[in-house]
Design a protein around this motif. Structure first.
Motif, mmCIF file in Angstrom:
data_model
loop_
_atom_site.group_PDB
_atom_site.id
_atom_site.type_symbol
_atom_site.label_atom_id
_atom_site.label_comp_id
_atom_site.label_asym_id
_atom_site.label_seq_id
_atom_site.Cartn_x
_atom_site.Cartn_y
_atom_site.Cartn_z
ATOM 1 N N VAL A 227 75.105 59.419 73.605
ATOM 2 C CA VAL A 227 75.486 58.422 72.610
ATOM 3 C C VAL A 227 74.470 58.466 71.478
ATOM 4 N N THR A 228 74.966 58.493 70.242
ATOM 5 C CA THR A 228 74.099 58.530 69.069
ATOM 6 C C THR A 228 74.020 57.142 68.447
ATOM 7 N N ILE A 229 72.815 56.656 68.338
ATOM 8 C CA ILE A 229 72.543 55.354 67.726
ATOM 9 C C ILE A 229 72.174 55.588 66.260
ATOM 10 N N THR A 230 72.849 54.899 65.351
ATOM 11 C CA THR A 230 72.568 55.023 63.917
ATOM 12 C C THR A 230 72.109 53.678 63.376
ATOM 13 N N VAL A 231 70.989 53.676 62.691
ATOM 14 C CA VAL A 231 70.439 52.461 62.092
ATOM 15 C C VAL A 231 70.415 52.646 60.578
ATOM 16 N N THR A 232 71.079 51.767 59.853
ATOM 17 C CA THR A 232 71.115 51.818 58.391
ATOM 18 C C THR A 232 70.373 50.617 57.836
ATOM 19 N N PRO A 251 63.129 58.269 65.859
ATOM 20 C CA PRO A 251 64.427 58.754 65.389
ATOM 21 C C PRO A 251 64.281 59.761 64.255
ATOM 22 N N VAL A 252 65.379 60.425 63.926
ATOM 23 C CA VAL A 252 65.424 61.289 62.751
ATOM 24 C C VAL A 252 65.779 60.420 61.553
ATOM 25 N N VAL A 253 64.899 60.381 60.555
ATOM 26 C CA VAL A 253 65.076 59.491 59.414
ATOM 27 C C VAL A 253 65.416 60.301 58.171
ATOM 28 N N GLY A 255 66.454 59.163 54.283
ATOM 29 C CA GLY A 255 66.692 58.062 53.365
ATOM 30 C C GLY A 255 66.571 56.731 54.087
ATOM 31 N N ASN A 256 67.605 55.888 53.944
ATOM 32 C CA ASN A 256 67.567 54.571 54.587
ATOM 33 C C ASN A 256 68.294 54.563 55.930
ATOM 34 N N THR A 257 68.545 55.758 56.494
ATOM 35 C CA THR A 257 69.276 55.868 57.759
ATOM 36 C C THR A 257 68.438 56.597 58.799
ATOM 37 N N ALA A 258 68.477 56.088 60.027
ATOM 38 C CA ALA A 258 67.779 56.723 61.149
ATOM 39 C C ALA A 258 68.775 56.929 62.286
ATOM 40 N N THR A 259 68.703 58.076 62.944
ATOM 41 C CA THR A 259 69.596 58.358 64.071
ATOM 42 C C THR A 259 68.779 58.793 65.276
ATOM 43 N N TYR A 260 69.287 58.426 66.445
ATOM 44 C CA TYR A 260 68.641 58.817 67.697
ATOM 45 C C TYR A 260 69.731 59.013 68.741
ATOM 46 N N THR A 261 69.710 60.164 69.420
ATOM 47 C CA THR A 261 70.706 60.474 70.439
ATOM 48 C C THR A 261 70.110 60.265 71.823
ATOM 49 N N VAL A 262 70.753 59.399 72.589
ATOM 50 C CA VAL A 262 70.358 59.163 73.974
ATOM 51 C C VAL A 262 71.136 60.164 74.826
ATOM 52 N N SER A 263 70.428 61.096 75.429
ATOM 53 C CA SER A 263 71.066 62.134 76.240
ATOM 54 C C SER A 263 71.473 61.578 77.593
ATOM 55 N N LYS A 264 72.713 61.874 77.989
ATOM 56 C CA LYS A 264 73.242 61.417 79.280
ATOM 57 C C LYS A 264 72.978 59.929 79.462
ATOM 58 N N ALA A 265 73.496 59.174 78.551
ATOM 59 C CA ALA A 265 73.202 57.741 78.510
ATOM 60 C C ALA A 265 73.725 57.021 79.742
ATOM 61 N N SER A 266 73.050 55.982 80.116
ATOM 62 C CA SER A 266 73.479 55.148 81.229
ATOM 63 C C SER A 266 74.632 54.258 80.783
ATOM 64 N N ALA A 267 75.176 53.509 81.726
ATOM 65 C CA ALA A 267 76.298 52.633 81.413
ATOM 66 C C ALA A 267 75.921 51.579 80.392
ATOM 67 N N ILE A 268 74.663 51.178 80.379
ATOM 68 C CA ILE A 268 74.197 50.149 79.447
ATOM 69 C C ILE A 268 72.988 50.686 78.695
ATOM 70 N N VAL A 269 73.055 50.656 77.374
ATOM 71 C CA VAL A 269 71.935 51.057 76.525
ATOM 72 C C VAL A 269 71.554 49.862 75.663
ATOM 73 N N THR A 270 70.309 49.468 75.689
ATOM 74 C CA THR A 270 69.855 48.364 74.846
ATOM 75 C C THR A 270 69.168 48.916 73.601
ATOM 76 N N ASN A 310 55.991 55.679 61.127
ATOM 77 C CA ASN A 310 56.420 56.192 62.427
ATOM 78 C C ASN A 310 55.715 55.371 63.503
ATOM 79 N N ALA A 311 56.471 54.524 64.171
ATOM 80 C CA ALA A 311 55.865 53.607 65.135
ATOM 81 C C ALA A 311 55.485 54.290 66.441
ATOM 82 N N THR A 312 55.769 55.592 66.580
ATOM 83 C CA THR A 312 55.380 56.302 67.803
ATOM 84 C C THR A 312 54.072 57.056 67.641
#
Length: 523
Positions: A227-232, A251-253, A255-270, A310-312
């Motif tokens: 599942v790919t999470i997109t933050v605008t 995430p990959v940033v 411009g004003n958009t960041a995306t992050y792909t959760v590989s083999k995501a669980s049933a619930i992603v927070t 970069n908060a990481t």
């Protein structure tokens, strides 16, 4: 946790190196995921117990008033827990969470194998299977002689069910194992298990807990798919931090958009996402400590990692009272409005610092013999303390918290009281150990000192308000008043607050302006 609480452990078959460890402090609250209880379908059997007081069958009796206790062994094999068997020809593949009602057991370790874990423990009972750091580092294939994988090591989120009971969630995937080992890492500390349920979740879902100045979107998915999470970010903001299942990720940033792909995501992603204003105040600390500051014993510059958005990434600054100094330059002043910080995720308590401002030339006597700023609450101080409440520190966590193992780069946002400007801003570490951050952002302006006569006035208002004014009223010191038409000589637009200056000239000698008012008169 001290309060009575249930811990839902979402399980998955992952190699230990792929696990993102979750700390209890990073566990956010989510809504009830509504999973299906399939305990009776699998009907697991407890085939091995280690340092357990009480009957493990009580965790299947549906009674919150019964329990058993795990207290990890102080001798070989130094473990405390139990082994579950799904049965011949069966696995825990359909289990997306294992829910426990528990006390002091939100950091349970779960391992999976298709080889009999109980037999492997028995065959290697003369070994230390936990490890000196109480993290089950020795509970591996080398020491047990079987193929075994770490699935989970702590709670990642929690929710409250319809009966008001709290459940924790460690989000993982792929439970295709016949045998599970579930144990506590704590030594000489009781972990009380009340109830356990095996839960199944079908369609994947994303729980968005936080959208701070941004919008989160995602694609539909099933448990086990990507599942790919997109933050605008909103206009004027940039994505600054993204948490997936309680852990800060990179995430990959663009411009004003960041995306992050959760590989083999669980049933619930927070998901929790934050965006900060892009108009940061660029402040660079003086490279070398001024020679006259002989009392300052520890000096450092601000690390580059603190300004890479970069908060990481993170960097250490120094132990108390390491100092850095910002100089706005001759004829200029920093006017600070607020500060945003991101803690070092692995050490969230190390973010303490204090901030001071002064327009006086810096001298050695402005610091005590230990190199600590003589604060303005002390008689004779030339500094103004900018930290909240004129006493406390900026930063998250407690002053003595040097604990490691966090996964959340905790965000802090702090307002600066007043609108005074200072040529020099001094930052000092105020942590007992090593101050360390991921990000440090200043917001405000640089004010240029100008020389004006007594008839020079500044106004602060939104750009739209400035443009709407069409009259100016002037009161003079001879008790007379005058008014005239007013048109702003600068171009403004939007709701951003701006400053506008009015200079009254050509007044008779001895006449000065006491008050100036801009207003709107209906035409």
């Amino acid at each position: 946790m001290v309060k009575k609480k249930t811990a839902a452990i979402f399980t998955a078959a992952m190699m230990a190196s792929a696990i993102i460890p979750m700390s209890v402090s990073a566990s956010p609250e989510i809504s009830n995921p509504g999973c299906e209880d399939i305990t009776s379908v699998i009907n697991p059997q407890v085939i091995g117990t280690y340092c357990i007081s009480g009957d493990t069958s009580l965790m299947f009796d549906g009674d919150q008033n019964t329990s058993f206790t795990i207290n990890r062994s102080g001798s070989t094999p130094y473990i405390g827990g139990f082994v579950l068997d799904a049965g011949e020809g069966k696995t825990f593949a359909q289990v997306n969470s294992i829910d426990f009602t528990c006390v002091n057991a939100t950091d349970l370790y779960i391992f999976g194998s298709n080889d009999n874990i109980a037999d492997a423990i028995q065959a290697n009972s003369d070994k230390d299977l936990c490890g000196s750091k109480n993290n089950y580092a020795n509970f591996n294939s080398t020491n047990l002689g079987i193929d075994i994988n770490l699935i989970s090591n702590a709670e990642a989120a929690y929710y409250k069910d319809n009966d008001g009971i709290f459940w924790g969630t460690n989000v993982t995937n792929d439970m295709n194992y016949r045998y599970l080992y579930i144990g506590t890492p704590k030594w000489n500390s009781n972990a009380v298990i009340k109830e356990m349920k095996l839960m199944h979740a079908g369609e994947g879902s994303v729980k968005v807990n936080t959208e701070n100045n941004c919008k989160v979107t995602y694609n539909s998915f099933k448990a086990g798919e990507d599942v790919t999470i997109t933050v605008t970010a909103d206009e004027g903001y940039e994505v600054s931090k993204l948490n997936i299942n309680g852990a800060t990720v990179s995430p990959v940033v663009e411009g004003n958009t960041a995306t992050y792909t959760v590989s083999k995501a669980s049933a619930i992603v927070t998901v929790d996402a934050w965006a900060d204003p892009i108009d940061k105040l660029e402040m660079k600390s003086i490279e070398a400590k001024p020679e006259e500051l002989t009392t300052v014993t520890r000096y450092n510059t601000i690390p580059e990692a603190w300004s890479d958005n970069n908060a990481t990434t993170f960097a250490d600054f120094g132990v108390y009272p390491t100092t850095t100094i910002f100089d706005a330059g001759e004829g200029k002043k920093y006017v600070l409005d607020k500060i945003i910080t991101y803690a070092r995720a692995s050490h969230p308590g190390r973010s303490h610092f204090k901030l001071y401002g002064t327009n006086d030339p810096l001298t050695a006597d402005m610091f005590n013999s230990d190199g600590v700023v003589v604060e303005n609450k002390t008689e004779g101080s030339k500094f103004t303390t900018l930290t909240q409440d004129n006493n406390a520190y900026f930063g998250t966590g407690s002053w003595g918290n040097n604990g490691s193992g966090g996964v959340d780069a905790v965000r802090g946002e702090y307002m600066i009281d007043g609108d005074a400007g200072y040529r020099y801003i001094v930052l000092q570490s105020d942590h007992k150990y090593m101050m360390s951050l991921s990000e440090l952002k200043f917001y405000g302006s640089i004010e240029t000192e100008e020389t004006h006569d007594s008839n020079y006035f500044k106004f602060s208002a939104s750009a739209n308000e400035i443009n709407s004014f069409n009259k100016i009223a002037i009161k003079l010191n001879d008790d007379t008043s005058m008014s005239s038409d007013f048109n702003a000589t600068a171009e403004f637009s939007g709701n951003t607050e701006v400053q506008y200056a009015v200079n009254i000239t050509d007044l008779p000698e001895g006449i000065e302006v006491e008050k100036v008012k801009l207003y709107t008169e209906a035409e």
